[in-house]
Design an enzyme around this catalytic site. Sequence first.
Site, PDB file in Angstrom:
ATOM      1  N   LYS A  69      54.053  44.320  43.844  1.00  0.00           N
ATOM      2  CA  LYS A  69      53.769  43.091  43.093  1.00  0.00           C
ATOM      3  C   LYS A  69      55.038  42.542  42.462  1.00  0.00           C
ATOM      4  O   LYS A  69      55.775  43.260  41.777  1.00  0.00           O
ATOM      5  CB  LYS A  69      52.737  43.365  41.991  1.00  0.00           C
ATOM      6  CG  LYS A  69      51.330  43.399  42.548  1.00  0.00           C
ATOM      7  CD  LYS A  69      50.335  43.724  41.479  1.00  0.00           C
ATOM      8  CE  LYS A  69      50.177  42.600  40.483  1.00  0.00           C
ATOM      9  NZ  LYS A  69      49.240  42.984  39.418  1.00  0.00           N
TER      10      LYS A  69
HETATM   11  O1  LIG Z   1      47.144  42.396  40.388  1.00  0.00           O
HETATM   12  C1  LIG Z   1      46.689  41.469  39.836  1.00  0.00           C
HETATM   13  C2  LIG Z   1      46.974  40.193  40.392  1.00  0.00           C
HETATM   14  O2  LIG Z   1      47.616  40.408  41.579  1.00  0.00           O
HETATM   15  C3  LIG Z   1      45.869  41.698  38.662  1.00  0.00           C
HETATM   16  O3  LIG Z   1      45.937  43.048  38.300  1.00  0.00           O
HETATM   17  C4  LIG Z   1      46.211  40.867  37.495  1.00  0.00           C
HETATM   18  O4  LIG Z   1      47.376  41.349  36.929  1.00  0.00           O
HETATM   19  C5  LIG Z   1      45.036  40.867  36.557  1.00  0.00           C
HETATM   20  O5  LIG Z   1      43.976  40.256  37.207  1.00  0.00           O
HETATM   21  C6  LIG Z   1      45.310  40.135  35.304  1.00  0.00           C
HETATM   22  O6  LIG Z   1      46.452  40.624  34.682  1.00  0.00           O
HETATM   23  C7  LIG Z   1      44.151  40.298  34.386  1.00  0.00           C
HETATM   24  O7  LIG Z   1      44.304  39.305  33.453  1.00  0.00           O
HETATM   25  P1  LIG Z   1      43.310  39.081  32.251  1.00  0.00           P
HETATM   26  O8  LIG Z   1      41.930  39.184  32.793  1.00  0.00           O
HETATM   27  O9  LIG Z   1      43.641  40.144  31.270  1.00  0.00           O
HETATM   28  O10 LIG Z   1      43.644  37.722  31.793  1.00  0.00           O
END
Ligand SMILES: O=C(CO)[C@@H](O)[C@H](O)[C@H](O)[C@H](O)COP(=O)(O)O
Length: 941
Positions: A140
């Site tokens: 990522k």
């Molecule tokens: O890997 C990904 C996106 O590629 C996810 O893990 C992404 O970081 C997460 O969906 C977000 O960080 C979650 O965000 P939130 O729901 O805390 O706003």
Amino acid sequence: MNPLVDIRQFDQSLWLDFISRPILIDGKLQRRISDEALRGVTSNPAIFAKAIGDSTDYDAAIAALATQGKTNDEIYTSLAVADVQHACDLFRPLYDGEGHGSDGYVSLEVSPTLVNDTEGTITEGLELWHAVNRPNVMIKVPATLEGLPAIRRLIAEGVNVNVTLIFSVERYKLVAEAFLTGLEDRAAAGKPLARIDSVASFFLSRIDVLIDPLLEKIAAEGGEKGTLAQSLVGEVALASAKQAYQLYKELFAGPRWAALQAQGAETQRLLWASTGNKNPKYDDLKYVENLIGPHTVNTVPVETLDIFRAKGQPKVRLEDDLEQAQEVLRRLPELGLNLEELTNHLEVDGAKKFNEPFGKLMESIDSKRQQALTGAVAAATMQLGQYQAAVDAKIQALNQQDFTTGFWDKKADLWVQDEAGQASIRSFMGWLRVAETMVGRVAEIEQFVHEVKAAGFKHVVVMGMGGSTMAPIVFKAAFEQGVGGLPMSVLDTTDPGTVREIEAAVPLADTLFIVASKSGTTAEPLAFGDYFYAKLKELKGDKAGENFVAITDPGSKFVTAATEQGYRRIFLNFSEVGGRFSALSYFGLVPAALYGLPIGEMLARAVRMMRACGAYGPVAHNPGLELGAALGVLAEQGRDKLTLVVPDALADLGLWLEQLIAESTGKEGKGILPVAGEPLGDVSIYGSDRVFVYVGYQGQADAANTDKLRQLQQAGHPVITILMQDALDLGAEFYRWEVATAVASAVFGINPFDQPNVQAAKTATDGLMKVVETQGSLPEKTQPVARENGVDYYAAVSGTNAAEVLQAFFAQTKPGDFLCLQAYLTESPAVSASLQELRLRVQQQLHIATTSGYGPRFLHSTGQYHKGGPDTGLFVQFTDDNPQDLALPGRSYTFGTFKNAQALGDLEALQSYHRRTLRVHLGSNAEQGLKTLLAALPKLG
Ligand SMILES: O=C(CO)[C@@H](O)[C@H](O)[C@H](O)[C@H](O)COP(=O)(O)O
Ligand SMILES: O=C[C@H](O)COP(=O)(O)O
């Protein structure tokens, strides 16, 4: 009907936005993959901060890594990489399968501190890619302006990339451009494009979280703008996603894309991220149901996924109301809201949302690391009296020669000088660092334990000989069955009575049988496996293999046999780790984990001892070296009977130490004889051939032993004391004693890692079994010298009755000799008590050391010393009629005949080395026969 499964018909892939070691181990992730069509996993720094920092799940691993001298960053990376590897392996069948649809990926993010660092991102991206070393990992990379060139470069290098932190359609366009250019760079370099997968992670709920309050504020002001603002509340994120999807369709069409596609390229799919709803006014599934569309991914938090399972309504909605979506974005500026500026703010905030928890995680790792480094290993107190000076001189000489460095560099000339011996030594030094390797395999073993319990197993039987079962024997005695563990039995004898006892005591259909054999050719474990496999076949037919597990070396014949028999699992150990040095490998750890022991903690303690022994840099005092030097020097000065004194719970540690020390050092007419299980007596009964070693627990009074040891020490006997914190310190003690044994062997100038006489005895038994197969029975060559009350005495000495034979046999005793009782009998408290009484009488009357072992167990252990060590032993072998004999399926002989062959083979071997032997055949009742012998035993000496 499960919406999680049904959603697949719309070509929507659901990934899980979470990872943690427990879900990898307890089968939860596997179940989501197998039963609920989960198709990938995403992790991020905040997820790992929660998994690692907010739990104790990783503490043992952190301690082990810290002790190895790893930095905080290295510890984090090692833990995250291990989890991602584990998850990748669970998804591998999907990734490799025909319907993979570019799924089966697990994402691992570069450090959040690199969010504005192009070169740093490229370097770390490549490092993580190689560290995880799985084709189905995605690295990522943030979609910051500095991240874009890194995306291009990594794609060109063939790395799968998940581009994270995308908040606007404009930025998404640049991300797709970086991806396409990366593919073009790669194509220009003549490299293949197939199976380079990428996703563009568009973050949704955070957009509404930022913009909704601004809209609501304008709405509250009323008027036309207020009405417009009100109509846009909660619409901006979905509108952005819909527009991004239209752009995706445009970008991945047309001649530019066609050229790449012709070379096997896959599109960079849009992945919906941040899809857990944050606003209680909205539906929990707002960012899931509304974003279903072909060829897209949604990474969903655990709770949202569970809600979707319960009430999700899968249906393609991503292209509904497109015009309205455009309108939402078009009209925002009328309200003075500049989406691009606002989403820039989200990008900065997004970096912060990863950096802050990551910082806290690093602080938590740091404090756990520091704590691990303060832990000391149990000290060995050496009270060596007149030998102190010689031992100190030896330690000094070894240190001057820089033995510790040479040891870790595997310099075989520290032991022997011939080339073949040195090559053999080098090939068996894998134990030095096997504990480190196993730290990384704890999760795999624990996952296996969950699988076994989930399959309904209620009991474990570990079957093997010598080093393959010694550690489980020690664990069973030293620990209560652990919480969540299974009851465990160990079978390490061909005695038919014992086989029957185990068979009767376990619920066969619900028992997991572990056949443990390093070589995979040892006759006993193969016989045990055959016997119980036949039993299970009667119960479960072709499914019998489900109840069997093998632990063996790679490439052993047993791997093929176990595979053919459909064994549930084959654990491949390490060919460069010898049997008696294998306690901290799969041989010890798989049974320990099934028994419910915290193997991670045990390994952490072992690694701590490795550190103390110089594994990670110079040390002022190497506890393994110091103990080994002391034992070596003392043995050379005639103190070659290592008398082990332990509290009751550690009684079986003696079995393990006996094998390690006797089998390693007992050769070329030299060696240290471990004397275990001999109760401490009056000072007057001990000769000057003893060194006493007490292994016990700190803070646990053992007055009876410690008082006697004080008297012995005052009388001039060397006494060594090791006090463990608790039984988990066995991990460290195994390691200390392994090093000590290797060092003592260096003092003697012998190869500690071979066992020529054990091998010779195995070969002799195999030869006798061939005779049995062809002639139907064992050759009976000799007649007893005396026969009395149903007990037969076979010996080279003469006598007309039992007392005379016994008298004549023991009359051969010289100072410094030892008595060795070898009982090829069913182990029972009554038999053990009679053997103990015999030892005691001999010890008190002849003042010699006494040992005792059940056959054929000891053949794989002290048997080496009996034949290869000095000629100081008087051997009394006990056999009986095997009253409860048992047939071996598919063979022409019984367990009893097999055991008799082992006894006979060993007796012949002892006699070929001119050892003093007495064989006592006890008839049909061994307990009674032993009492008869004791009654006949005259006063000795
Ligand atoms: O890997 C990904 C996106 O590629 C996810 O893990 C992404 O970081 C997460 O969906 C977000 O960080 C979650 O965000 P939130 O729901 O805390 O706003
Ligand atoms: O100590 C080892 C025993 O002789 C058993 O050997 P194995 O593990 O190759 O079966």
